[in-house]
Design a protein around this motif. Structure first.
Motif, PDB file in Angstrom:
ATOM      1  N   LEU A 145       0.675  -1.184   0.000  1.00 24.36           N
ATOM      2  CA  LEU A 145      -0.104  -0.051  -0.003  1.00 24.36           C
ATOM      3  C   LEU A 145       0.868   1.030   0.014  1.00 24.36           C
ATOM      4  N   VAL A 146       0.313   2.371  -0.372  1.00 24.24           N
ATOM      5  CA  VAL A 146       0.935   3.781  -0.553  1.00 24.24           C
ATOM      6  C   VAL A 146       0.241   4.293   0.818  1.00 24.24           C
ATOM      7  N   PRO A 147       1.012   5.417   1.284  1.00 18.95           N
ATOM      8  CA  PRO A 147       0.548   6.364   2.365  1.00 18.95           C
ATOM      9  C   PRO A 147      -0.819   6.801   2.172  1.00 18.95           C
ATOM     10  N   GLY A 148      -1.372   7.087   1.018  1.00 17.77           N
ATOM     11  CA  GLY A 148      -2.601   7.664   0.854  1.00 17.77           C
ATOM     12  C   GLY A 148      -3.585   6.694   1.225  1.00 17.77           C
ATOM     13  N   GLN A 149      -3.488   5.354   1.242  1.00 20.18           N
ATOM     14  CA  GLN A 149      -4.295   4.414   1.567  1.00 20.18           C
ATOM     15  C   GLN A 149      -4.473   3.934   2.978  1.00 20.18           C
ATOM     16  N   PHE A 150      -3.471   4.582   3.896  1.00 17.83           N
ATOM     17  CA  PHE A 150      -3.707   4.446   5.280  1.00 17.83           C
ATOM     18  C   PHE A 150      -4.786   4.451   5.964  1.00 17.83           C
ATOM     19  N   GLY A 151      -5.550   5.549   5.510  1.00 19.52           N
ATOM     20  CA  GLY A 151      -6.755   6.127   6.041  1.00 19.52           C
ATOM     21  C   GLY A 151      -7.855   4.763   5.996  1.00 19.52           C
ATOM     22  N   ALA A 152      -7.739   4.335   4.649  1.00 18.70           N
ATOM     23  CA  ALA A 152      -8.863   3.210   4.282  1.00 18.70           C
ATOM     24  C   ALA A 152      -8.426   1.833   5.356  1.00 18.70           C
ATOM     25  N   VAL A 153      -7.159   1.569   5.648  1.00 22.02           N
ATOM     26  CA  VAL A 153      -6.845   0.548   6.141  1.00 22.02           C
ATOM     27  C   VAL A 153      -7.138   0.767   7.703  1.00 22.02           C
ATOM     28  N   ALA A 154      -7.311   2.085   8.245  1.00 23.47           N
ATOM     29  CA  ALA A 154      -7.917   2.234   9.625  1.00 23.47           C
ATOM     30  C   ALA A 154      -9.407   2.098   9.712  1.00 23.47           C
ATOM     31  N   GLU A 155      -9.885   2.331   8.670  1.00 19.60           N
ATOM     32  CA  GLU A 155     -11.440   2.060   8.433  1.00 19.60           C
ATOM     33  C   GLU A 155     -11.489   0.365   8.287  1.00 19.60           C
ATOM     34  N   LEU A 156     -10.686  -0.120   7.615  1.00 17.97           N
ATOM     35  CA  LEU A 156     -10.832  -1.759   7.838  1.00 17.97           C
ATOM     36  C   LEU A 156     -10.482  -2.213   9.060  1.00 17.97           C
ATOM     37  N   ALA A 157      -9.619  -1.641   9.902  1.00 19.41           N
ATOM     38  CA  ALA A 157      -9.556  -2.050  11.179  1.00 19.41           C
ATOM     39  C   ALA A 157     -10.904  -1.961  12.104  1.00 19.41           C
ATOM     40  N   VAL A 158     -11.582  -0.697  12.022  1.00 16.79           N
ATOM     41  CA  VAL A 158     -12.955  -0.837  12.554  1.00 16.79           C
ATOM     42  C   VAL A 158     -13.787  -1.912  12.055  1.00 16.79           C
ATOM     43  N   VAL A 159     -13.824  -2.296  10.919  1.00 11.89           N
ATOM     44  CA  VAL A 159     -14.658  -3.498  10.286  1.00 11.89           C
ATOM     45  C   VAL A 159     -14.353  -4.699  11.058  1.00 11.89           C
ATOM     46  N   VAL A 160     -12.940  -4.915  10.786  1.00 14.08           N
ATOM     47  CA  VAL A 160     -12.348  -6.230  11.581  1.00 14.08           C
ATOM     48  C   VAL A 160     -12.785  -6.228  13.115  1.00 14.08           C
ATOM     49  N   VAL A 161     -12.567  -5.190  14.015  1.00 13.84           N
ATOM     50  CA  VAL A 161     -13.024  -5.128  15.359  1.00 13.84           C
ATOM     51  C   VAL A 161     -14.430  -5.361  15.503  1.00 13.84           C
ATOM     52  N   GLY A 162     -15.223  -4.752  14.624  1.00 16.22           N
ATOM     53  CA  GLY A 162     -16.754  -5.012  14.741  1.00 16.22           C
ATOM     54  C   GLY A 162     -17.057  -6.451  14.533  1.00 16.22           C
ATOM     55  N   TYR A 163     -16.654  -6.859  13.258  1.00 23.56           N
ATOM     56  CA  TYR A 163     -16.754  -8.331  13.021  1.00 23.56           C
ATOM     57  C   TYR A 163     -16.468  -9.279  14.091  1.00 23.56           C
ATOM     58  N   ALA A 164     -15.441  -9.039  14.842  1.00 23.44           N
ATOM     59  CA  ALA A 164     -14.876  -9.741  15.958  1.00 23.44           C
ATOM     60  C   ALA A 164     -15.714  -9.857  17.368  1.00 23.44           C
ATOM     61  N   VAL A 165     -16.125  -8.259  17.619  1.00 23.99           N
ATOM     62  CA  VAL A 165     -17.073  -8.197  18.756  1.00 23.99           C
ATOM     63  C   VAL A 165     -18.379  -8.746  18.437  1.00 23.99           C
ATOM     64  N   GLY A 166     -19.159  -8.473  17.369  1.00 26.72           N
ATOM     65  CA  GLY A 166     -20.320  -8.752  17.134  1.00 26.72           C
ATOM     66  C   GLY A 166     -20.833 -10.225  17.421  1.00 26.72           C
ATOM     67  N   PRO A 167     -19.890 -11.374  16.858  1.00 24.47           N
ATOM     68  CA  PRO A 167     -20.399 -12.647  17.510  1.00 24.47           C
ATOM     69  C   PRO A 167     -20.254 -12.947  19.073  1.00 24.47           C
ATOM     70  N   ALA A 168     -19.199 -12.115  19.488  1.00 20.95           N
ATOM     71  CA  ALA A 168     -19.411 -12.321  21.251  1.00 20.95           C
ATOM     72  C   ALA A 168     -20.514 -11.594  21.638  1.00 20.95           C
ATOM     73  N   VAL A 169     -21.036 -10.775  21.161  1.00 22.20           N
ATOM     74  CA  VAL A 169     -22.233  -9.997  21.873  1.00 22.20           C
ATOM     75  C   VAL A 169     -23.413 -11.168  21.479  1.00 22.20           C
ATOM     76  N   LEU A 170     -23.448 -11.598  20.313  1.00 21.47           N
ATOM     77  CA  LEU A 170     -24.431 -12.547  19.740  1.00 21.47           C
ATOM     78  C   LEU A 170     -24.499 -13.901  20.771  1.00 21.47           C
ATOM     79  N   SER A 171     -23.291 -14.649  20.987  1.00 21.10           N
ATOM     80  CA  SER A 171     -22.963 -15.611  21.677  1.00 21.10           C
ATOM     81  C   SER A 171     -23.400 -15.444  23.214  1.00 21.10           C
ATOM     82  N   ARG A 172     -23.042 -14.261  23.697  1.00 21.03           N
ATOM     83  CA  ARG A 172     -23.504 -14.148  25.062  1.00 21.03           C
ATOM     84  C   ARG A 172     -24.863 -13.678  25.390  1.00 21.03           C
ATOM     85  N   HIS A 173     -25.449 -12.753  24.650  1.00 21.21           N
ATOM     86  CA  HIS A 173     -26.674 -12.221  24.883  1.00 21.21           C
ATOM     87  C   HIS A 173     -27.834 -12.586  24.128  1.00 21.21           C
ATOM     88  N   LEU A 174     -27.421 -13.124  22.772  1.00 21.77           N
ATOM     89  CA  LEU A 174     -28.772 -13.453  21.814  1.00 21.77           C
ATOM     90  C   LEU A 174     -28.371 -15.073  21.602  1.00 21.77           C
TER      91      LEU A 174
END
Length: 304
Positions: A145-174
């Protein structure tokens, strides 16, 4: 694996592998928030009559509504945040690169479970998997990647964390509620959230998008969202929840190939190296020791 299970496995791998390509195509003409609204609303319309025809779903809806805080949290982590940031990231990143980064979700999921005190001790194999997964993403980000794409990588980090936390919420509460009911309610809630976001933001499109975009959006909502969830629950019923989790290793392969074949995206040696490291890390980090009995897997909701 029976022939029926093999066909469902292949179909789900395809349905969860091509959304990266479709999001890239739709994103050429529609803003990210409009894309998410259209996807969630159409998927909910398709899924609703199928889900509500089932007695267990109708019986589970009152209990689901009583647990609205957990439903809201799950929807936020699994759909509202990730689908927006994923569409935003794909405006700057190739779809294949996005798929490789998202394939690190199982690794982050282990960290989420570990931080919440719900994971077994990782041991040498588990920590090796975490290291390999991290190295794979770092390889991709550092060399492909080039420096101009690092912001998009940070957005993907939000996606990855969300996809990891979502199943944990589902498993524990639903986790004791019908999965189809949870998915339908989440899609409806996400669509309702995005109605004012779109109306107060970019607004509805002034003209009908091109045929290519309309077809891509319909496939994304009907096949890759509503249809994929129905396939997932059928596959879990056929194979069991633990073996069905192997689908997370197929999706990125389909995504990388689709990006190269359809969009002409370049697959570099760095992409392949990062891809191999992330998948190997995901496998090792989530692998059960051979001498330990297999436990039921957390609900599988890694999708795009």
């Amino acid at each position: 694996m029976t022939r029926r299970a093999a066909l469902m496995f292949a179909a789900l791998g395809f349905a969860w592998g091509i959304p990266y390509l479709l999001i890239k195509v739709v994103g050429e003409e529609l803003p990210p928030s409009t894309l998410v609204l259209a996807r969630t609303a159409l998927a909910a319309l398709v899924l609703a009559p199928i889900a509500l025809s089932r007695k267990d779903v109708r019986a589970g809806l009152p209990a689901l509504l009583r647990r609205w805080p957990a439903l809201a949290a799950y929807t936020g982590f699994e759909i509202v945040g990730p689908w927006l940031f994923l569409a935003r990231a794909e405006q700057d990143l190739p779809s294949s690169t996005t798929a490789v980064v998202i394939s690190a979700v199982p690794v982050v999921g282990v960290l989420v479970a570990f931080a919440g005190g719900r994971a077994e001790r990782l041991g040498r194999t588990g920590w090796t998997g975490l290291a390999l997964g991290t190295l794979g993403v770092a390889t991709l980000v550092g060399f492909d990647l080039v420096p101009g794409q690092f912001g998009a990588v940070a957005e993907l980090a939000v996606v990855v964390v969300g996809y990891a936390v979502g199943p944990a919420v589902l498993s524990r509460h639903l986790g004791d509620l019908p999965g189809t009911a949870v998915v339908l309610a989440s899609l409806v809630l996400a669509a309702l959230v995005y109605v004012p976001v779109v109306l107060l933001g970019p607004g509805l499109p002034a003209a009908l998008p091109s045929g290519q975009v309309v077809v891509s959006l319909v496939v994304l909502a009907v096949v890759c969202t509503a249809g994929a969830f129905l396939l997932l629950f059928a596959l879990i019923g056929e194979m069991g929840p633990v073996r069905a989790t192997a689908i997370v290793y197929v999706n990125p392969v389909v995504a990388v190939l689709a990006g190269a074949v359809v969009l002409g995206e370049r697959i570099t040696a760095t992409t392949l190296a990062g891809f191999a490291l992330v998948l190997a890390g995901s496998f090792l980090a989530t692998r059960k020791p051979a001498n330990r009995p297999e436990q039921p897997a957390a609900p599988l909701t890694v999708e795009v």
